[in-house]
Design an enzyme around this catalytic site. Structure first.
Site, PDB file in Angstrom:
ATOM      1  N   CYS A 152      39.613  39.801  95.735  1.00 41.60           N
ATOM      2  CA  CYS A 152      40.367  39.210  96.211  1.00 41.60           C
ATOM      3  C   CYS A 152      39.647  38.178  97.335  1.00 41.60           C
ATOM      4  O   CYS A 152      39.946  37.158  97.494  1.00 41.60           O
ATOM      5  CB  CYS A 152      41.535  39.953  97.190  1.00 41.60           C
ATOM      6  SG  CYS A 152      42.809  40.646  96.063  1.00 41.60           S
ATOM      7  N   GLY A 165      33.743  54.084  84.184  1.00 41.37           N
ATOM      8  CA  GLY A 165      32.927  53.541  85.318  1.00 41.37           C
ATOM      9  C   GLY A 165      33.330  52.457  86.145  1.00 41.37           C
ATOM     10  O   GLY A 165      32.394  51.381  86.514  1.00 41.37           O
ATOM     11  N   HIS A 224      39.419  43.422  86.053  1.00 43.27           N
ATOM     12  CA  HIS A 224      38.367  42.238  85.749  1.00 43.27           C
ATOM     13  C   HIS A 224      38.092  42.816  84.243  1.00 43.27           C
ATOM     14  O   HIS A 224      38.021  43.664  83.517  1.00 43.27           O
ATOM     15  CB  HIS A 224      37.155  42.356  86.547  1.00 43.27           C
ATOM     16  CG  HIS A 224      36.550  43.635  86.709  1.00 43.27           C
ATOM     17  ND1 HIS A 224      37.104  44.610  87.818  1.00 43.27           N
ATOM     18  CD2 HIS A 224      35.378  44.252  86.257  1.00 43.27           C
ATOM     19  CE1 HIS A 224      36.269  45.817  87.513  1.00 43.27           C
ATOM     20  NE2 HIS A 224      35.511  45.376  86.813  1.00 43.27           N
ATOM     21  N   HIS A 276      46.301  40.359  92.633  1.00 45.99           N
ATOM     22  CA  HIS A 276      45.730  41.655  92.763  1.00 45.99           C
ATOM     23  C   HIS A 276      46.506  42.681  91.787  1.00 45.99           C
ATOM     24  O   HIS A 276      47.662  43.215  92.051  1.00 45.99           O
ATOM     25  CB  HIS A 276      45.580  42.289  94.059  1.00 45.99           C
ATOM     26  CG  HIS A 276      44.763  43.529  94.255  1.00 45.99           C
ATOM     27  ND1 HIS A 276      43.521  43.612  94.352  1.00 45.99           N
ATOM     28  CD2 HIS A 276      45.182  44.925  93.986  1.00 45.99           C
ATOM     29  CE1 HIS A 276      43.208  44.868  94.181  1.00 45.99           C
ATOM     30  NE2 HIS A 276      44.175  45.629  94.045  1.00 45.99           N
ATOM     31  N   HIS A 323      39.910  45.915  91.445  1.00 48.68           N
ATOM     32  CA  HIS A 323      40.693  44.595  91.255  1.00 48.68           C
ATOM     33  C   HIS A 323      40.402  44.427  89.789  1.00 48.68           C
ATOM     34  O   HIS A 323      39.422  43.915  89.344  1.00 48.68           O
ATOM     35  CB  HIS A 323      40.418  43.409  91.917  1.00 48.68           C
ATOM     36  CG  HIS A 323      41.155  42.242  91.804  1.00 48.68           C
ATOM     37  ND1 HIS A 323      41.724  41.601  92.749  1.00 48.68           N
ATOM     38  CD2 HIS A 323      41.181  41.534  90.588  1.00 48.68           C
ATOM     39  CE1 HIS A 323      42.196  40.474  92.490  1.00 48.68           C
ATOM     40  NE2 HIS A 323      42.107  40.262  90.983  1.00 48.68           N
ATOM     41  N   THR A 335      34.154  50.409  89.278  1.00 48.18           N
ATOM     42  CA  THR A 335      33.600  50.455  90.565  1.00 48.18           C
ATOM     43  C   THR A 335      34.527  49.471  91.405  1.00 48.18           C
ATOM     44  O   THR A 335      34.458  49.799  92.638  1.00 48.18           O
ATOM     45  CB  THR A 335      32.276  50.023  90.549  1.00 48.18           C
ATOM     46  OG1 THR A 335      32.054  48.936  90.214  1.00 48.18           O
ATOM     47  CG2 THR A 335      31.374  50.944  89.850  1.00 48.18           C
TER      48      THR A 335
END
Ligand code: 5GP
Ligand code: ZN
Length: 113
Positions: A7, A92, A99, A46, A97, A94
């Site tokens: 964000c 995995g 993606h 978000h 948000h 990390t």
């Protein structure tokens, strides 16, 4: 989300190398690329992860795939590419948000992103 890294990247509070932007989607180069082409495509809204996609927010996710195809075409990725989203700990993830990694530029093995 004020404490979300991506964000902050969307708002320009953290610098990034922009590849594409429109009203609902932002795409930028991954800071630690694992392939010659490694781009992250994210919704401006978000959404934490893939399991939070539902009928009210999925339009932007389908748009992300249109954007991935456009980026691949614009970059001339005629040899192929991969789009992947890691959801949760075992995958995995990390950054929470959602993606989509767009990977290309080398032969990609299966047991990797
Ligand atoms: P994940 O592991 O959650 O699927 O992917 C997160 C990705 O975000 C990683 O590939 C990581 O290199 C990338 N990343 C983490 N922090 C930053 C940052 O500050 N800038 C950019 N451009 N990429 C980041
Ligand atoms: Zn966020």
């Amino acid at each position: 989300m004020s404490d979300c890294l991506f964000c902050k990247i969307i708002k320009g509070e953290i610098p990034s190398t922009k590849v594409y932007e429109d009203e609902t989607v932002y795409a930028f180069k991954d800071i630690a690329p694992i392939a010659p082409v490694h781009i992250l495509i994210i919704p401006k809204e978000h959404i934490s992860k893939l399991e939070d996609v539902n009928e009210t927010n999925s339009a932007v996710i389908s748009h992300i795939f249109e954007v991935a195809a456009k980026i691949a075409k614009d970059m001339g990725l005629t040899n192929g590419y991969r789009v992947v989203s890691n959801c949760g700990e075992d995958a995995g993830q990390t950054v929470f948000h959602i993606h989509f990694h767009l990977l290309a530029g080398r032969k990609l093995g299966w047991e990797e992103q």
